[in-house]
Design a protein around this motif. Structure first.
Motif, PDB file in Angstrom:
ATOM      1  N   UNK A  31       0.810  -1.224   0.000  1.00 41.86           N
ATOM      2  CA  UNK A  31       0.000   0.000   0.000  1.00 41.86           C
ATOM      3  C   UNK A  31       0.845   1.278   0.000  1.00 41.86           C
ATOM      4  N   UNK A  32       2.137   1.170  -0.279  1.00 47.62           N
ATOM      5  CA  UNK A  32       2.948   2.396  -0.371  1.00 47.62           C
ATOM      6  C   UNK A  32       2.461   3.230  -1.550  1.00 47.62           C
ATOM      7  N   UNK A  33       2.391   4.549  -1.390  1.00 48.38           N
ATOM      8  CA  UNK A  33       1.952   5.367  -2.518  1.00 48.38           C
ATOM      9  C   UNK A  33       2.983   5.344  -3.648  1.00 48.38           C
ATOM     10  N   UNK A  34       2.529   5.282  -4.893  1.00 51.44           N
ATOM     11  CA  UNK A  34       3.468   5.274  -6.024  1.00 51.44           C
ATOM     12  C   UNK A  34       4.349   6.519  -6.015  1.00 51.44           C
ATOM     13  N   UNK A  35       5.589   6.368  -6.417  1.00 54.86           N
ATOM     14  CA  UNK A  35       6.509   7.503  -6.554  1.00 54.86           C
ATOM     15  C   UNK A  35       7.480   7.195  -7.688  1.00 54.86           C
ATOM     16  N   UNK A  36       6.941   7.195  -8.932  1.00 55.92           N
ATOM     17  CA  UNK A  36       7.763   6.825 -10.087  1.00 55.92           C
ATOM     18  C   UNK A  36       8.807   7.894 -10.414  1.00 55.92           C
ATOM     19  N   UNK A  37       9.841   7.478 -11.124  1.00 52.22           N
ATOM     20  CA  UNK A  37      10.878   8.436 -11.519  1.00 52.22           C
ATOM     21  C   UNK A  37      10.871   8.690 -13.023  1.00 52.22           C
ATOM     22  N   UNK A  38      10.023   7.987 -13.753  1.00 43.99           N
ATOM     23  CA  UNK A  38      10.008   8.202 -15.207  1.00 43.99           C
ATOM     24  C   UNK A  38       8.584   8.011 -15.752  1.00 43.99           C
ATOM     25  N   UNK A  39       8.436   8.275 -17.057  1.00 43.97           N
ATOM     26  CA  UNK A  39       7.104   8.234 -17.684  1.00 43.97           C
ATOM     27  C   UNK A  39       6.535   6.817 -17.654  1.00 43.97           C
ATOM     28  N   UNK A  40       7.369   5.847 -17.930  1.00 44.86           N
ATOM     29  CA  UNK A  40       6.905   4.451 -17.881  1.00 44.86           C
ATOM     30  C   UNK A  40       6.274   4.159 -16.520  1.00 44.86           C
ATOM     31  N   UNK A  41       6.995   4.457 -15.451  1.00 45.66           N
ATOM     32  CA  UNK A  41       6.492   4.188 -14.104  1.00 45.66           C
ATOM     33  C   UNK A  41       5.226   4.979 -13.803  1.00 45.66           C
ATOM     34  N   UNK A  42       5.190   6.226 -14.265  1.00 48.12           N
ATOM     35  CA  UNK A  42       4.012   7.065 -13.995  1.00 48.12           C
ATOM     36  C   UNK A  42       2.785   6.527 -14.721  1.00 48.12           C
ATOM     37  N   UNK A  43       2.979   6.088 -15.973  1.00 48.39           N
ATOM     38  CA  UNK A  43       1.812   5.583 -16.716  1.00 48.39           C
ATOM     39  C   UNK A  43       1.367   4.225 -16.169  1.00 48.39           C
ATOM     40  N   UNK A  44       2.313   3.421 -15.702  1.00 52.27           N
ATOM     41  CA  UNK A  44       1.940   2.138 -15.099  1.00 52.27           C
ATOM     42  C   UNK A  44       1.196   2.371 -13.770  1.00 52.27           C
ATOM     43  N   UNK A  45       1.632   3.370 -13.008  1.00 56.39           N
ATOM     44  CA  UNK A  45       0.938   3.674 -11.744  1.00 56.39           C
ATOM     45  C   UNK A  45      -0.485   4.139 -12.026  1.00 56.39           C
ATOM     46  N   UNK A  46      -0.638   4.960 -13.054  1.00 60.10           N
ATOM     47  CA  UNK A  46      -1.992   5.397 -13.420  1.00 60.10           C
ATOM     48  C   UNK A  46      -2.827   4.198 -13.875  1.00 60.10           C
ATOM     49  N   UNK A  47      -2.210   3.287 -14.591  1.00 58.37           N
ATOM     50  CA  UNK A  47      -2.909   2.072 -15.040  1.00 58.37           C
ATOM     51  C   UNK A  47      -3.405   1.244 -13.865  1.00 58.37           C
ATOM     52  N   UNK A  48      -2.552   1.071 -12.858  1.00 62.13           N
ATOM     53  CA  UNK A  48      -2.965   0.308 -11.657  1.00 62.13           C
ATOM     54  C   UNK A  48      -4.231   0.913 -11.065  1.00 62.13           C
ATOM     55  N   UNK A  49      -4.169   2.240 -10.889  1.00 58.72           N
ATOM     56  CA  UNK A  49      -5.282   2.931 -10.244  1.00 58.72           C
ATOM     57  C   UNK A  49      -6.557   2.797 -11.072  1.00 58.72           C
TER      58      UNK A  49
END
Ligand SMILES: NC(=O)c1ccc[n+]([C@@H]2O[C@H](COP(=O)([O-])OP(=O)(O)OC[C@H]3O[C@@H](n4cnc5c(N)ncnc54)[C@H](OP(=O)(O)O)[C@@H]3O)[C@@H](O)[C@H]2O)c1
Length: 294
Positions: A125-143
């Protein structure tokens, strides 16, 4: 590579594997054998909701495993809109269709949703904290997936290797067997995960009762350098064939990468279903080497 038959602990029935033309999706389909309904991008575009609806109606799967993605970190950095379409909006559409049909959905995500602070341990349950676009878009996908279909599974994995496809495992083994020097990054830490262990667990998660976020990685974080050193020894190659380098020595990389992502891997205790964490990366690497030799 020859692979033993897939474990049968999921709900039974045929499973639609989206993105089955890719590295992970292909292995999932192989492990499922005749129970797989493999679909590549040309058969089924997850961004086309009507197409997904038609496919589900026609194939009537008992569950869906979504391995479709843009997983190329540099490509995502160059084209954030494209990355968002495939990694966030497409999975949401797929999840909406699964929700309408009450179908179990396992959506694959990544440790790259984390990494900005390099904290000791990232929990489920840690809040996402991506460092790049790939990670940010994957975090948005999860949500988006979990909002559209709360019964869905989000399976975060990391550093996937195997004896096919792109990625480190096969390339490393080929270098070593050919007597070449292998350059391996020393200053990044994560969970090398054997694609076969990942695929088997995804199939288990496609059974009912496992909804929510799961970390599907081989245990014990390490670096590609330490992974490679151990691999070399297993393959009978001398240590000096492994040359440790810093990630900063790779100038072709534009997208930042997390320095260290260590994932919590608790046993799963959903309803009366129990899934132990995956084995340690060293045991998985031994199995990988064994599979290479067959
Ligand atoms: N590989 C790793 O180390 C790693 C680590 C952590 C997480 N993951 C996750 O694991 C999953 C699978 O990654 P992978 O390594 O197997 O990537 P991959 O080899 O690039 O496979 C992804 C597949 O998705 C397909 N695809 C792209 N857009 C699509 C669409 N709109 N509809 C249907 N299919 C589409 C691609 O087809 P085209 O090639 O034809 O575009 C490709 O065959 C991803 O969710 C990724 O984030 C991978």
């Amino acid at each position: 590579m020859r692979q033993a038959g897939a474990r049968q602990e999921d709900a039974g029935g045929r499973i639609l594997v989206t993105g089955a033309g890719g590295f992970v999706g292909r292995t999932v389909a192989e492990r499922l054998g005749p129970r797989a309904i493999p679909s590549s991008r040309s058969d089924l575009d997850i961004c086309q909701e009507r197409q997904v609806e038609t496919a589900i109606g026609r194939w009537r799967p008992s569950a869906v495993i979504n391995a479709a993605a843009w997983a190329d970190v540099e490509r995502c950095e160059r084209d954030p809109a494209g990355a968002r379409r495939i990694n966030a909006l497409g999975p949401e559409r797929l999840a909406r269709v699964c929700a309408r049909h009450g179908l179990p959905l396992v959506h694959i995500s990544t440790d790259y949703v984390f990494g900005a602070t390099g904290r000791d341990l990232y929990r489920l349950d840690s809040p996402p904290e991506p460092v790049n676009i790939y990670g940010a878009t994957k975090a948005e996908g999860e949500r988006r997936v979990l909002e559209a279909w709360p019964q869905a599974v989000v399976a975060r994995t990391a550093w996937v290797y195997g004896s096919s496809g792109r990625g480190f495992g096969l390339r490393a083994a080929r270098h070593l067997v050919a007597g070449r020097v292998l350059f391996a990054i020393m200053d990044r830490f994560g969970h090398p995960t054997w694609v076969v262990d990942l695929a088997d667990r995804l199939i288990e998660l496609a059974g009912r009762g496992h909804s929510g976020i799961h970390h599907v990685v081989n245990r014990g974080p390490t670096s590609w350098y330490r992974f490679s050193l151990r691999l070399a020894r297993r393959l009978g190659a001398p240590d000096h064939r492994i040359a440790g380098i810093s990630a900063s020595a790779l100038p072709s990389r534009v997208a930042p990468r997390p320095r260290r992502v260590v994932l919590e891997t608790p046993a799963t205790e959903d309803s009366d279903l129990h899934l132990a964490p995956l084995r340690h990366w060293e045991a998985a690497q031994d199995a990988f080497v064994e599979a290479l030799r067959r």
